[in-house]
Write an enzyme that holds these catalytic residues in place. Structure first.
Site, short mmCIF file in Angstrom:
data_model
loop_
_atom_site.label_atom_id
_atom_site.label_comp_id
_atom_site.label_asym_id
_atom_site.label_seq_id
_atom_site.Cartn_x
_atom_site.Cartn_y
_atom_site.Cartn_z
N ASN A 1 -31.42 -52.61 45.64
CA ASN A 1 -30.95 -53.63 44.71
C ASN A 1 -29.44 -53.77 44.85
OD1 ASN A 1 -30.04 -54.41 41.73
ND2 ASN A 1 -32.16 -55.06 41.96
N GLY B 1 -42.24 -57.53 34.78
CA GLY B 1 -42.03 -57.92 33.39
C GLY B 1 -43.22 -57.46 32.57
N CYS C 1 -28.38 -60.06 36.60
CA CYS C 1 -28.17 -59.03 35.58
C CYS C 1 -27.46 -59.65 34.40
CB CYS C 1 -27.36 -57.87 36.11
SG CYS C 1 -27.14 -56.61 34.84
C1 LIG Z 1 -32.96 -49.75 31.57
C2 LIG Z 1 -33.12 -50.85 32.56
C3 LIG Z 1 -32.24 -50.96 33.63
C4 LIG Z 1 -32.36 -51.98 34.55
N1 LIG Z 1 -31.50 -52.05 35.61
C5 LIG Z 1 -31.68 -53.00 36.55
C6 LIG Z 1 -30.86 -53.05 37.72
O1 LIG Z 1 -30.00 -52.21 37.92
N2 LIG Z 1 -31.07 -54.04 38.62
C7 LIG Z 1 -32.03 -54.99 38.42
O2 LIG Z 1 -32.18 -55.88 39.26
N3 LIG Z 1 -32.83 -54.96 37.35
C8 LIG Z 1 -32.67 -54.00 36.41
N4 LIG Z 1 -33.52 -53.97 35.33
C9 LIG Z 1 -34.58 -54.99 35.19
C10 LIG Z 1 -35.91 -54.46 35.72
O3 LIG Z 1 -35.84 -54.16 37.09
C11 LIG Z 1 -37.03 -55.47 35.49
O4 LIG Z 1 -36.73 -56.67 36.16
C12 LIG Z 1 -37.23 -55.80 34.01
O5 LIG Z 1 -37.01 -54.67 33.23
C13 LIG Z 1 -38.62 -56.38 33.70
O6 LIG Z 1 -39.63 -55.45 34.01
P1 LIG Z 1 -40.29 -54.46 32.90
O7 LIG Z 1 -40.67 -55.31 31.73
O8 LIG Z 1 -41.44 -53.83 33.60
O9 LIG Z 1 -39.23 -53.47 32.54
C14 LIG Z 1 -33.40 -52.94 34.39
C15 LIG Z 1 -34.28 -52.82 33.33
C16 LIG Z 1 -34.17 -51.79 32.41
C17 LIG Z 1 -35.15 -51.71 31.28
#
Ligand SMILES: Cc1cc2nc3c(=O)[nH]c(=O)nc-3n(C[C@H](O)[C@H](O)[C@H](O)COP(=O)(O)O)c2cc1C
Ligand SMILES: Cc1cc2nc3c(=O)[nH]c(=O)nc-3n(C[C@H](O)[C@H](O)[C@H](O)COP(=O)(O)OP(=O)(O)OC[C@H]3O[C@@H](n4cnc5c(N)ncnc54)[C@H](O)[C@@H]3O)c2cc1C
Ligand SMILES: Cc1cc2nc3c(=O)[nH]c(=O)nc-3n(C[C@H](O)[C@H](O)[C@H](O)COP(=O)(O)OP(=O)(O)OC[C@H]3O[C@@H](n4cnc5c(N)ncnc54)[C@H](O)[C@@H]3O)c2cc1C
Ligand SMILES: Cc1cc2nc3c(=O)[nH]c(=O)nc-3n(C[C@H](O)[C@H](O)[C@H](O)COP(=O)(O)O)c2cc1C
Ligand code: FES
Ligand code: FES
EC number: 1.3.-.-
Lengths: 257, 313, 313, 257
Positions: free
Chosen positions: C99, C243, C130
């Site tokens: 990433n 998501g 982000c």
């Molecule tokens: C604590 C946390 C940190 C995250 N850090 C990143 C990141 O560094 N880069 C990124 O592209 N997405 C980041 N995300 C987004 C996740 O990769 C993902 O797109 C998003 O959480 C939706 O998926 P989920 O509902 O399964 O968590 C982060 C999400 C969470 C909850």
């Protein structure tokens, strides 16, 4: 008048595979006015799942203030419901909707009750009331397979009862409609899957017939317009009926199913 | 002394709690449960010039902590709302906010000019954000210039203050809010639903006949709070907040974010008594938090608090 | 015979399940629970040129069926990721998706050109979405031209296929997807988090020090499904969906919508074993639904199904 | 090594107003290596609430494989936890983090344990272990008000115990820091609200001191960067420690609190 009430669970039994019979006690039982009405149940005091679940009243007793439901454990809501035990309280909104008009069959006439799967339960109270008023009651009940058959004995007490299973593992093999062809009757009351109701409506358009419909619901009381169906006399227009508050029982031909 | 009365353009509310449009019909059903006069106001179902049937069913699908709906603005049409629904509602001591919808600018103008004449309609809510209608609609809610223009046209004909209902399905909600402020809006209501979809595991197809629907309920509350927080600092219009409100605590959170009143939608389906319950539970919660009046909560998330207030202005 | 293997640009996956970026660090912690080689791939934490501390705490807040985070891209920086984290990960038989984040175009380019040289990095995930960093960022994720340009620049230097991670915080996600497709993207990952906020009942202030944060978890699943449904029909790029995925059923729903693989984020915090559990539970669910291979689920929400397939093409 | 395990609830008691003592039995108890470690609890098998809750281990017994926690019923997660009854299973991730280093105090030396509110529980196991190895243990425990005081008798068994309540409804009126001034000791171990920890760190910078911090958590195991704090020797830089996996116990002066 419908009410919202915490009703106490009196009993809960798995009467067939994934089919549960649940009895509760509450003041709202006194408000029930016809077989075929339903209640709207909140299965949790949190938000998972969010919405109430509509379940038919399969029988009730005003003297004991008890009502019974029969439901199939399907998704997350009914799975939670199935975990509840006697003594717990259940948040119930009801009675809702308009039930089957028993006055449409006179004593001595023959009523045919056709139920498919979890469409069978609301027919039970109907059957009892029709039998009590001296009608001949014939039941045709369809199930997927042997393990999901329920209430055959109960229905038998009120009249002839034919069972069909889709896979032929119990009684006749096939659909309820196959059985109905052989019978004579004055009026049909039916509840079950939409294809079954459609088939009945087409084949017996000459008969007096009342069908109980299902639709995904929001409010359950007529406010949100989730559960509408078109009126048959205006299929392209804006006329409508709400399954929750105008139905769930409609005279065949009244609405588009 | 009431802790709850609130004054907004056109609206003299005994309390800031009202059912949200589309989740309360025209009040008839809920009047079986309680006296509608306890409500701060009622936002009635969207009204269009002609009667509308709306979308095919299924129209609702459940999601985690939320639901999707694609009712499609079903309503009996302007004439019947004016002839039947509004007169029936006039038996209650409660101001009505009429939700105005349409496909073309003319439609909005036609509904607004007529419905705003009704005695118990104290404000309009311009629905430029319904995600469930195909024609028009979308541009009104997502292009600032178009929204501004529509607001202006409706303001010209409305006899009561006009609140514009914002869509959350935009990159920049502040831009939209500023545009309708420039268009002459008297207030904002936000948020409408977020476009979403659910698929049936067995068929693979969308559960909703309309395929997509609008997400409402607790799931969207953090999005609504964020948008109200941003918008309330950028415009000087009062905001009626909504999205997942279920409790008196939620109402306080909305006020903190910058709302001046709060609407309750989906929660009515879960508990038909939710509005009167919130109205009852608000005063003790304000008491516990140390507020004499709900208005003291307003904008607390971004305003300098006492005792720092005198450092400003 | 595997029902789960999936081929995507640069990625030969034994199964389509991978932890989402930022929810799995660089794998060290979860390697205490299970062998990371069971995973289809790993999306590692965002990497920037320089080490970043990120935002002040609190950085997370819970919401109904979701959570907000405002980590602020904390990471040890490119050099250390290449020197320490990637070599450590190379002990596992699992492709890494790196990433890539930054504030300026140059930053992205710098990280992409270096990190794509690592032997176990099989693809890049360009994080233009982000919601938790102040500078830059926002434009990359919301202005199609800017996103396209960035994609092109990164493609020029990357030695592996480039997936672009889309933000849901836009009016028109299809437009964004098309733009990055024109920019030369090899695939899409979607969705990143939705901007939200929670306020503390006692103080009235945002719970997150950063005030706003990104909403993730089951609450956003219907929004992700809708967006993947729309985008998968409009572009010909493969999509890694994410998501709110919590279960094998959710994975099937994502495939129906049009995804070719699925990432699991927040659910790892709830259940550290969620990824291997899903991988185990997928085959029996496919069996039950009548699919021989997961790829048969793909796009079923909008594709003509068998037996109608021969009516097309 | 941390584990994820369904542990059986052995007992749950409300020991003061909204303060619950909860004991569970599980294999993961064998992995605990110091007082002050914590567990991460999932309070529901659904998504409301979504995240796990971090709760300190207040005592444990490797022979019986039991561990005890003491928590305050606060928000929705702990409210659900408080409804659970013996026999139920609880999804626990743990033991997590690094606890108090009892090796820093030798037999005969005096350890001062300072706890505020729900910072008191992890000190209990520490107190037992220090007393067992022959240290003098002095406890200073602060609570809001009389009704929330707990474990005074238990701590008394291990050494001198001073209680303070903010409103003066029980024992000394005021903050724990007021009491500490009067005492002599070699090492401080503290857990409680941040202002309390800050005050201790400032006033007794000459003393050996270990502080247990709190921070909102995501994963609880070091993967998500939710719970970081800055290192004191690099307050403007990028150095950091994670409360969940590097802490929750830090040597005073190591991180910025
Ligand atoms: C604590 C946390 C940190 C995250 N850090 C990143 C990141 O560094 N880069 C990124 O592209 N997405 C980041 N995300 C987004 C996740 O990769 C993902 O797109 C998003 O959480 C939706 O998926 P989920 O509902 O399964 O968590 C982060 C999400 C969470 C909850
Ligand atoms: C008037 C009426 C009477 C009913 N009577 C009975 C009965 O007596 N016994 C019985 O077993 N079932 C009955 N049903 C069907 C029952 O409501 C659904 O099986 C139940 O809502 C499924 O909930 P779930 O949580 O198990 O499934 P989920 O899949 O988790 O449900 C998700 C959402 O879809 C809705 N939904 C799913 N299936 C149906 C359905 N078939 N009809 C309407 N909404 C649905 C749910 O209410 C919920 O909002 C009746 C439905 C209606 C409309
Ligand atoms: C290492 C550690 C050890 C702890 N030990 C104890 C203990 O032994 N006894 C005890 O009563 N409490 C303890 N806490 C605090 C406890 O975690 C919170 O009181 C609890 O999480 C609140 O959850 P809730 O559902 O009641 O509140 P909610 O308000 O519903 O919680 C919402 C979210 O905020 C988080 N949160 C709320 N308050 C805190 C807090 N003070 N610290 C961290 N996260 C918080 C929750 O975990 C959850 O994610 C500890 C916290 C940490 C970090
Ligand atoms: C079934 C349903 C119908 C709705 N109909 C309308 C409508 O006609 N006009 C409108 O402006 N909003 C409509 N909405 C949106 C709500 O007024 C409200 O903005 C949204 O649901 C968020 O609030 P909630 O989470 O409390 O439901 C509808 C929402 C639902 C759930
Ligand atoms: S379910 Fe709301 S109108 Fe029928
Ligand atoms: S809580 Fe995730 S790193 Fe500490």
């Amino acid at each position: 008048m419908m009410q919202k009430e915490f009703c106490r669970i009196i009993s809960q039994t798995e009467i067939a595979e994934d089919i549960f019979e649940l009895s509760v006690k509450g003041e709202l039982v006194s408000q029930i006015n016809a077989p075929g009405q339903f209640v709207h149940i909140r299965v949790t005091d949190r938000w998972g799942p969010l919405l109430r679940r509509p379940i038919s009243i399969s029988s009730f007793n005003k003297a004991t203030k008890q009502l019974t439901m029969i439901y199939r454990k399907e998704g997350q809501g009914t799975a939670l419901l199935a975990k509840m035990v006697p003594g717990m309280e259940l948040d119930i909104l009801g009675p809702l909707g308009n039930g089957f008009p028993i006055e449409e069959v006179s004593s001595g006439e023959t009523a045919l009750l056709v139920g498919g799967g979890i469409g069978v339960p609301p027919l039970y109270e109907l059957s009892k009331q029709l039998a009590a008023k001296g009608c001949n009651v014939i039941h045709v009940l369809g199930f997927q397979t042997k393990s999901t058959v329920f209430y055959e004995q109960e229905f038998l007490k009120n009249g002839e009862t034919y069972v069909a299973t889709v896979d032929g593992t119990y009684a006749a093999k096939g659909f309820v409609t196959d059985v109905v062809d052989r019978l004579r009757f004055d009026c049909i009351f039916a509840c079950g899957p939409t294809p079954m109701l459609k088939a009945l409506e087409q084949h017996y358009s000459d008969k007096k017939m009342f069908l109980s419909l299902e639709e995904r619901m929001g409010c359950g009381i007529g406010a949100c317009f989730a559960c509408v169906c078109k009126k048959a006399d205006d299929p392209l227009g804006v006329s409508y009926k709400k399954v929750c508050s105008d139905g769930p029982v409609f005279r065949a031909g009244e609405v588009v199913i | 002394m009431s802790r709850l009365n609130v004054e907004l353009p056109g609206l003299n509310l005994k309390n800031p709690i009202m059912p949200a449009s589309g989740c309360f019909g025209f009040g008839r059903e809920y009047s079986q449960f309680y006296d509608l006069s306890v409500l701060g106001a009622i936002m009635i179902k969207a009204t269009t010039v002609e009667p509308r049937f709306g979308n095919p069913t299924p129209r609702v699908a459940e999601t985690d902590a939320g639901m999707l709906n694609a009712i499609g603005l079903q309503n009996p049409g302007l004439e019947k709302v004016i002839a039947k629904e509004l007169p029936w509602l006039s038996q209650f001591d409660v101001p009505i906010i009429a939700n105005v919808a349409g496909s073309l600018e003319e439609d909005y103008v036609a509904v607004a000019s007529e419905i705003s004449k009704a005695a118990n309609v104290h404000a309009l809510e311009l629905n430029i954000s319904c995600p469930n209608v195909k024609t028009g609609g979308i541009a009104f809610g997502t292009i600032p210039e178009v929204a501004k223009q529509l607001t202006r046209k409706v303001k010209e004909v409305s006899e009561v203050p006009v609140y514009v209902k914002l869509s959350p399905n935009v990159t920049n909600i502040v831009e939209m809010a500023k545009a309708v402020e420039e268009g002459g809006a008297d207030g904002l209501t936000m948020i409408n639903t977020i476009v979403g979809m659910r698929l049936d595991l067995k068929t693979g197809r969308p559960i909703l006949a309309n395929r997509t629907g609008g997400l409402s309920g607790p799931a969207i509350k953090p999005v609504a709070i964020r948008m109200i927080y941003e918008v309330s600092q950028a415009v000087s219009l009062p905001i009626i907040g909504m999205g997942g409100v279920q409790s008196a605590e939620d109402v306080v959170e909305y006020f903190y974010a910058g709302a001046s009143a709060v609407a309750v939608g989906t929660a009515n389906f879960v508990d038909p008594f939710v509005c009167p319950t919130i109205i009852e539970e608000l005063p003790p919660i304000l008491e516990k938090l140390g507020f004499e009046h709900i208005s003291e909560c307003k904008g607390r998330s971004w305003k300098q608090h006492e005792p720092f207030a005198h450092y400003r202005a």
